[in-house]
Design a protein around this motif. Structure first.
Motif, short mmCIF file in Angstrom:
data_model
loop_
_atom_site.label_atom_id
_atom_site.label_comp_id
_atom_site.label_asym_id
_atom_site.label_seq_id
_atom_site.Cartn_x
_atom_site.Cartn_y
_atom_site.Cartn_z
N ALA A 64 0.78 -1.10 -0.08
CA ALA A 64 0.05 -0.06 -0.10
C ALA A 64 0.77 1.45 0.10
CB ALA A 64 -0.73 -0.23 1.22
N TRP A 65 2.07 0.95 0.40
CA TRP A 65 3.14 2.39 0.31
C TRP A 65 3.86 2.23 -0.79
CZ3 TRP A 65 4.07 0.85 6.28
CH2 TRP A 65 2.90 1.55 6.84
N GLU A 66 3.66 1.31 -1.80
CA GLU A 66 4.68 1.18 -2.91
C GLU A 66 4.79 2.60 -3.51
OE1 GLU A 66 4.74 -0.69 -7.42
OE2 GLU A 66 3.12 -1.47 -5.83
N TYR A 67 3.74 3.38 -3.50
CA TYR A 67 3.90 4.68 -4.30
C TYR A 67 5.16 5.62 -3.76
CZ TYR A 67 1.36 6.95 -0.53
OH TYR A 67 1.15 7.32 0.80
N ALA B 31 9.18 -8.15 -18.39
CA ALA B 31 8.00 -8.04 -17.37
C ALA B 31 7.67 -6.40 -17.25
CB ALA B 31 8.47 -8.44 -15.98
N ILE B 32 8.42 -5.35 -17.50
CA ILE B 32 8.10 -4.05 -17.21
C ILE B 32 8.05 -3.24 -18.40
CG2 ILE B 32 9.01 -4.23 -14.90
CD1 ILE B 32 11.20 -2.64 -15.70
N THR B 33 8.11 -3.72 -19.71
CA THR B 33 8.12 -2.97 -20.84
C THR B 33 7.19 -1.71 -20.83
OG1 THR B 33 9.32 -4.46 -22.28
CG2 THR B 33 8.05 -2.99 -23.31
N GLY B 34 7.47 -0.66 -20.93
CA GLY B 34 6.47 0.52 -20.70
C GLY B 34 6.31 1.15 -19.53
N ASP B 35 7.08 0.58 -18.75
CA ASP B 35 7.03 1.24 -17.08
C ASP B 35 8.33 2.24 -17.00
OD1 ASP B 35 4.38 0.23 -16.43
OD2 ASP B 35 5.44 -1.68 -16.57
N LYS B 36 8.27 3.23 -16.44
CA LYS B 36 9.36 4.10 -16.02
C LYS B 36 9.73 3.64 -14.68
CE LYS B 36 11.02 8.75 -15.21
NZ LYS B 36 10.78 10.20 -15.30
N VAL B 37 8.96 3.14 -13.75
CA VAL B 37 9.30 2.55 -12.55
C VAL B 37 8.87 1.22 -12.40
CG1 VAL B 37 9.23 2.73 -10.13
CG2 VAL B 37 9.79 4.80 -11.35
N ALA B 38 9.51 0.17 -12.07
CA ALA B 38 8.98 -1.16 -12.21
C ALA B 38 7.66 -1.43 -11.29
CB ALA B 38 10.02 -2.27 -12.03
N PRO B 39 6.65 -1.54 -11.68
CA PRO B 39 5.49 -2.07 -10.77
C PRO B 39 5.80 -3.20 -9.92
CG PRO B 39 4.66 -1.55 -12.93
CD PRO B 39 6.25 -1.85 -12.95
N TYR B 40 5.73 -3.22 -8.52
CA TYR B 40 6.08 -4.31 -7.63
C TYR B 40 5.17 -5.64 -7.90
CZ TYR B 40 6.76 -7.12 -3.62
OH TYR B 40 7.00 -8.27 -2.74
N VAL C 88 12.31 6.26 -6.51
CA VAL C 88 12.91 5.52 -7.56
C VAL C 88 12.90 6.68 -8.71
CG1 VAL C 88 12.81 3.61 -9.19
CG2 VAL C 88 12.59 3.21 -6.86
N GLU C 89 11.76 7.38 -8.80
CA GLU C 89 11.61 8.13 -9.86
C GLU C 89 12.64 9.23 -9.88
OE1 GLU C 89 7.98 10.27 -12.57
OE2 GLU C 89 7.72 8.80 -11.06
N LYS C 90 12.85 9.69 -8.65
CA LYS C 90 13.57 10.71 -8.40
C LYS C 90 15.24 10.49 -8.72
CE LYS C 90 10.76 13.20 -4.82
NZ LYS C 90 10.56 14.25 -5.57
#
Length: 512
Positions: free
Chosen positions: A138-141, A350-359, A147-149
């Motif tokens: 729930a705190w992944e964001y 697994a993460i093509t198209g994602d700037k940050v890998a979703p868990y 990670v984005e920073k």
């Protein structure tokens, strides 16, 4: 005359008594070889070992000849992985060693160093919900934001393409940036505090002094300096408080002890801010909220000292160990390009198209998990043996009776190199964790988070952070070390700190 009597008393207590105890040997510990010539006589011998940059590595070398080593007058180190269950396992009669009280100082005990079993159980119950994987997801964001920073900072320092290497001034010390990432992440997760270290590229934190004036402190640097000086004398036990006061006479050590005070001020200031927000009625979802109120919203009534103690260990252990693990993991992957490319293929698929890998997309990737575990095997952030003490009545370890109130431990660094369980123990071989008939036995000996009822409560968060960040970085960048034969250097205080990880970075052309 009185002064002479005092001198004689001190001499008998601190010099003559240990020698007499050594030769009297009522606990029969002289049968075990000493770590160094003074280890069986005085706890001061621990300072000799701490002078080594990587003391547990030296102990590991000694353990090649001796299965049990006397590392202090009243403390034994075990090589055999079978001792793990007897010392750390559920149902073990051993409890945390008195050394943990010294690590804590004069304040409240936290969940890491509390010795009393019931008090530890109470603390663990309070935090178990917060540290559950479901709650952390729930705190992944908050993790994704950090990670984005970090990616934004690395994008500024990366070179396009892979054909031409960047100049020397494009070298980035990722050990430092990983530390900024983990401090920013845990401060947000634990306290809803945005420290902004990744934005500024600095570990500087401003706190108010007793006069209400803002003072800047370098949080990571001062944490390290405080740990350095304390770790040099923590093993001396009875001598600890004397040596602490004596060391303050020297300016270099005095400044290190002052760093510890500064870290305490930072923690106190951050706790103040968080509690002030709570007092104003803000509904914040973080670790501290789990300490302030239970799942039903009932006020726990913890005193301020305990809240600060738990805040301190969350910021320290919650940042340091993950930064260490990330640094070693990337280093091993760069040094083993076949593993690097195999892992990239897995995560990129697994993460093509994602700037940050979703868990959700990386949490079940088998090779990613195997790489993380293999790195933790080779370089556990806490390599030393975590000290336990046998009960007053004694305990049996691997069938051998050990007298009461004797310190016992199994160093993770040693256990992880058992050649019977981990063939080619010095090699980075993630495949050993996949489809291996010995996996169950390997996991019994795999103790980077300790084991049993006192195992690290924060293991879920470090795994989530490593999986998200490492998947993102491998998908997005190429890396190189300063030279093919460059090797990572470590310094062991309490944790095993990588000194630096200087890398050149290339930005890949990927779909985001």
């Amino acid at each position: 005359m009185e002064l002479l009597k005092l001198f004689i008393a001190i001499f008998v207590l601190y010099a003559l008594k240990p020698v007499l105890v050594y030769f009297y040997d009522h606990k029969k510990l002289r049968q075990y070889p000493n770590q160094n010539v003074l280890s069986g006589i005085t706890n001061l011998a621990s300072m000799r070992e701490r002078a080594r940059k990587f003391r547990t590595r030296e102990l590991y070398i000694q353990h090649q000849k001796h299965p049990v080593i006397r590392v202090a007058p009243n403390m034994l180190s075990f090589r055999d992985v079978r001792a793990i269950k007897d010392i750390y396992g559920f149902g073990s009669p051993c409890q945390k060693h008195e050394m943990y009280q010294l690590q804590n100082g004069e304040g409240h005990m936290n969940i890491l160093n509390v010795i009393d079993r019931e008090d530890h159980s109470r603390k663990r119950r309070m935090l178990s919900h917060a540290f559950s994987t479901k709650n952390l997801e729930a705190w992944e964001y908050k993790i994704a934001d950090k990670v984005e920073k970090l990616v934004a900072q690395l994008d500024r320092r990366a070179m396009p393409g892979t054909s031409v290497g960047p100049p020397d001034d494009n070298v980035v010390d990722l050990r430092y940036w990983f530390n900024l990432f983990t401090v920013d992440a845990i401060a947000d997760i634990a306290l809803n505090e945005l420290l902004g270290m990744l934005d500024s590229g600095s570990d500087t934190v401003k706190v108010s002094d007793s006069h209400g004036e803002d003072r800047a402190h370098r949080f990571i640097m001062e944490m390290h300096e405080a740990a350095r000086v304390k770790s040099k004398i923590i093993g001396t036990l009875d001598w600890y408080h004397i040596l602490k006061e004596v060391s303050r006479v020297f300016s270099c050590y005095r400044s290190q002890w002052n760093c510890g005070r500064n870290v305490g001020r930072i923690v106190s200031c951050l706790a103040d801010k968080r509690l002030h927000r709570y007092g104003k009625g803000e509904k914040l979802d973080d670790f501290l909220s789990c300490l302030i109120s239970d799942k039903q919203g009932n006020f726990r009534g913890l005193n301020r000292g305990e809240l600060e103690a738990e805040t301190s260990i969350l910021l320290d252990a919650g940042s340091e160990t993950t930064a260490i693990a990330l640094t070693h993991l990337l280093y091993y992957l760069i040094k083993n390009p076949a593993c690097f490319l195999k892992l990239r293929e897995e995560v990129s698929g697994a993460i093509t198209g994602d700037k940050v890998a979703p868990y959700s997309k990386v949490k079940n990737l088998p090779y990613l998990k195997a790489c993380i575990e293999e790195s933790l095997r080779l370089s556990p952030p806490l390599p030393r043996g975590l000290e336990r003490a046998t009960p007053p009545s004694g305990a049996h370890i691997m069938g051998e009776f050990i007298p009461g109130n004797v310190g016992v431990s199994v160093p993770a660094y040693v256990a992880h190199r058992d050649p019977n369980l981990f063939p080619e123990p010095e090699a980075f071989l993630p495949e050993r964790w996949l489809n291996n008939e010995n996996t169950g036995k390997m996991r019994d000996a795999f103790i980077p988070f300790s084991a049993g009822g006192r195992a690290c409560v924060g293991r879920n968060i470090t795994m989530i952070e490593q999986q998200i960040l490492m998947a993102t970085l491998l998908h997005r960048y190429d890396f190189s070390l300063p030279s093919p034969d460059w090797t990572l250097q470590n310094e062991e205080a309490f944790n095993l700190w990588p000194v630096e990880l200087p890398v050149r970075i290339w930005k890949r052309e990927v779909e985001v």
